[in-house]
Design a protein around this motif. Structure first.
Motif, short mmCIF file in Angstrom:
data_model
loop_
_atom_site.label_atom_id
_atom_site.label_comp_id
_atom_site.label_asym_id
_atom_site.label_seq_id
_atom_site.Cartn_x
_atom_site.Cartn_y
_atom_site.Cartn_z
N PRO A 224 0.83 -6.03 -0.49
CA PRO A 224 -0.01 -6.75 0.48
C PRO A 224 0.37 -6.48 1.93
CG PRO A 224 0.63 -8.20 -1.33
CD PRO A 224 1.41 -6.92 -1.50
N GLU A 225 1.66 -6.38 2.22
CA GLU A 225 2.09 -6.15 3.60
C GLU A 225 1.56 -4.82 4.13
OE1 GLU A 225 4.84 -8.90 1.56
OE2 GLU A 225 4.07 -6.90 1.11
N LEU A 226 1.51 -3.79 3.28
CA LEU A 226 1.01 -2.49 3.71
C LEU A 226 -0.51 -2.45 3.73
CD1 LEU A 226 3.47 -0.03 1.88
CD2 LEU A 226 3.61 -0.97 4.21
N VAL A 227 -1.15 -3.21 2.84
CA VAL A 227 -2.61 -3.28 2.84
C VAL A 227 -3.11 -3.87 4.16
CG1 VAL A 227 -4.63 -4.37 1.76
CG2 VAL A 227 -2.81 -3.41 0.33
N ARG A 228 -2.40 -4.88 4.68
CA ARG A 228 -2.82 -5.51 5.93
C ARG A 228 -2.44 -4.70 7.17
NH1 ARG A 228 -0.70 -10.15 3.11
NH2 ARG A 228 1.26 -9.91 4.29
N ASP A 229 -1.54 -3.74 7.01
CA ASP A 229 -1.09 -2.96 8.15
C ASP A 229 -2.17 -1.97 8.59
OD1 ASP A 229 0.91 -2.26 10.05
OD2 ASP A 229 1.32 -0.44 8.90
N ALA A 230 -2.19 -1.67 9.88
CA ALA A 230 -3.22 -0.76 10.41
C ALA A 230 -2.97 0.69 10.02
CB ALA A 230 -3.28 -0.88 11.94
N ALA A 231 -1.72 1.06 9.75
CA ALA A 231 -1.41 2.44 9.41
C ALA A 231 -1.95 2.80 8.03
CB ALA A 231 0.10 2.66 9.45
N GLU A 232 -2.44 4.04 7.89
CA GLU A 232 -3.00 4.49 6.62
C GLU A 232 -1.92 4.82 5.60
OE1 GLU A 232 -5.69 7.67 7.19
OE2 GLU A 232 -7.16 6.49 8.33
N SER A 233 -0.72 5.14 6.07
CA SER A 233 0.35 5.49 5.15
C SER A 233 1.67 4.92 5.67
CB SER A 233 0.47 7.01 4.97
OG SER A 233 0.81 7.64 6.19
N ALA A 234 2.61 4.74 4.76
CA ALA A 234 3.92 4.21 5.13
C ALA A 234 4.97 4.84 4.24
CB ALA A 234 3.94 2.68 4.98
N GLY A 250 -1.53 1.19 1.18
CA GLY A 250 -0.86 0.07 0.53
C GLY A 250 -1.01 0.01 -0.98
N ARG A 251 -1.51 1.08 -1.60
CA ARG A 251 -1.76 1.06 -3.04
C ARG A 251 -0.96 2.14 -3.74
NH1 ARG A 251 -5.30 2.87 -7.11
NH2 ARG A 251 -5.95 1.22 -8.54
#
Length: 361
Positions: A224-234, A250-251
């Motif tokens: 969830p934290e990455l899904v809400r983030d504006a960046a496309e990848s992390a 985020g998936r």
């Protein structure tokens, strides 16, 4: 079907319970059934070698076949159908060791271990997010930028007093504070399946088996934290030492469903919805010849007096006691050392090493 498969009843097996490291290219699993195919990507680099952990679990020698044909059939069916194995049996019989046996023989690399306790949740297995660490890192970054601006080390500020972009330090990224758990790492898109050991699931909270259903059925999950983030990848941390992976949007979705080995000491029953997604395997206690072979495999020899200790161990097990294979190996290792007199004062130590674990002392 090939000629060999028609004449050899075990021709469809990819796992033979030898525990031997592949001499050439590792065995290749057949294509999964259509309902167990996944499309995760891009592919992750191969996992680290797990031979050091396998040596501790299996010993340096050839592993003696403890599994019968029925048990080997079930394991191969789970591998081919991409279904988890639910292994039951008495404590200390070697249920968790089977994950390392499969990983070594099929050349699947380091086994990911998820040890379950009563407080374990699904999120623990998928990922953790260090929100406090991120807040502290951002505060330290902002303080550093302000200090640099005051000291004039960042090319100075413009007329409005804003810090010039050229002098700004890199802000901490969200992915630096996300760590994938053992289950989350196993579901990354590897070209070959990872081995995941879910140890003692029966010790979990009553909801965890049901919570596992979605991840085990769909081979995917969201952070969830990455899904809400504006960046496309992390770029996030994984459960492998020093390991990292890039997560998009985020998936996470696997490319090859992992080899999931779930162990249970039978302390409670699991829901039917969970059991129908697993293949059951009950391990039986090894016989005298298998125990002697295991001792020889771990110690690289059969010490004098090992037969007597194995017979003593079997007598205790058949009398209804709860005993572990580790107890036998410890007793053989210690009592066969030069100068140890098991018949004298050492008899009390042998009794302690081979004590009944069900008595709580």
């Amino acid at each position: 079907m090939s000629t060999r498969e028609q004449t050899d009843p075990g021709g469809w097996h990819v796992f033979h319970a030898t525990g031997q490291v592949p001499g050439g290219p590792p065995p290749r699993l057949p294509e999964p059934p259509p309902w167990r195919q996944f499309r995760g990507g891009p592919s992750q680099p191969p996992p680290p070698d797990g031979e050091e952990s396998a040596l501790r679990r299996l010993g340096p020698g050839d592993v003696i076949r403890q599994l019968g044909s029925d048990e080997t059939d079930i394991i191969n069916a789970a591998l081919l159908l991409r279904r988890p194995l639910l292994i039951t049996g008495p404590p200390g019989i070697g249920k968790s060791t089977l994950a390392f046996l499969i990983g070594r023989e099929l050349g699947l690399g380091r086994v990911l271990e998820w040890n379950i306790v009563s407080r374990t949740t699904l999120r623990d297995g998928l990922h953790t997010y260090d929100a406090m660490g991120r807040a502290q890192a951002i505060a330290a970054w902002r303080a550093g930028v302000r200090e640099a601006a005051v000291a004039g080390l960042d090319d100075g500020a413009d007329e409005t007093g804003s810090i010039s972009p050229a002098g700004r330090q890199q802000a901490p990224t969200l992915g630096e504070f996300v760590t994938l758990g053992p289950l989350g790492t196993a579901l990354l898109p590897y070209d070959r399946p990872r081995v995941l050991l879910v140890d003692e699931l029966d010790k979990s909270d009553i909801d965890l088996p049901n919570d596992l259903l979605h991840a085990l059925e769909n081979g995917s999950y969201e952070i969830p934290e990455l899904v809400r983030d504006a960046a496309e990848s992390a770029r996030v941390h994984t459960s492998d030492p020093g390991g990292h992976a890039v997560v998009h949007n985020g998936r996470v979705e696997c490319k090859e469903f992992p080899v999931v080995v779930i162990t249970s000491n039978g302390e409670r029953e699991f829901p039917a919805a969970f059991r129908r997604r697993c293949l059951p395997l009950e391990l039986r206690p090894p016989n005298r010849e298998q125990l002697l072979a295991m001792v020889e495999s771990h110690l690289r020899m059969r010490p004098e007096g090992a037969e007597r200790l194995v017979d003593d161990y079997l007598h205790r097990v058949r009398s209804g006691g709860t005993h572990s294979l580790d107890q036998l190996l410890n007793a053989v290792q210690l009592t066969t050392l030069g100068g140890f007199q098991a018949e004298a004062d050492g008899s009390k130590l042998v009794e302690t090493l081979l004590r009944d674990l069900a008595k709580g002392r």
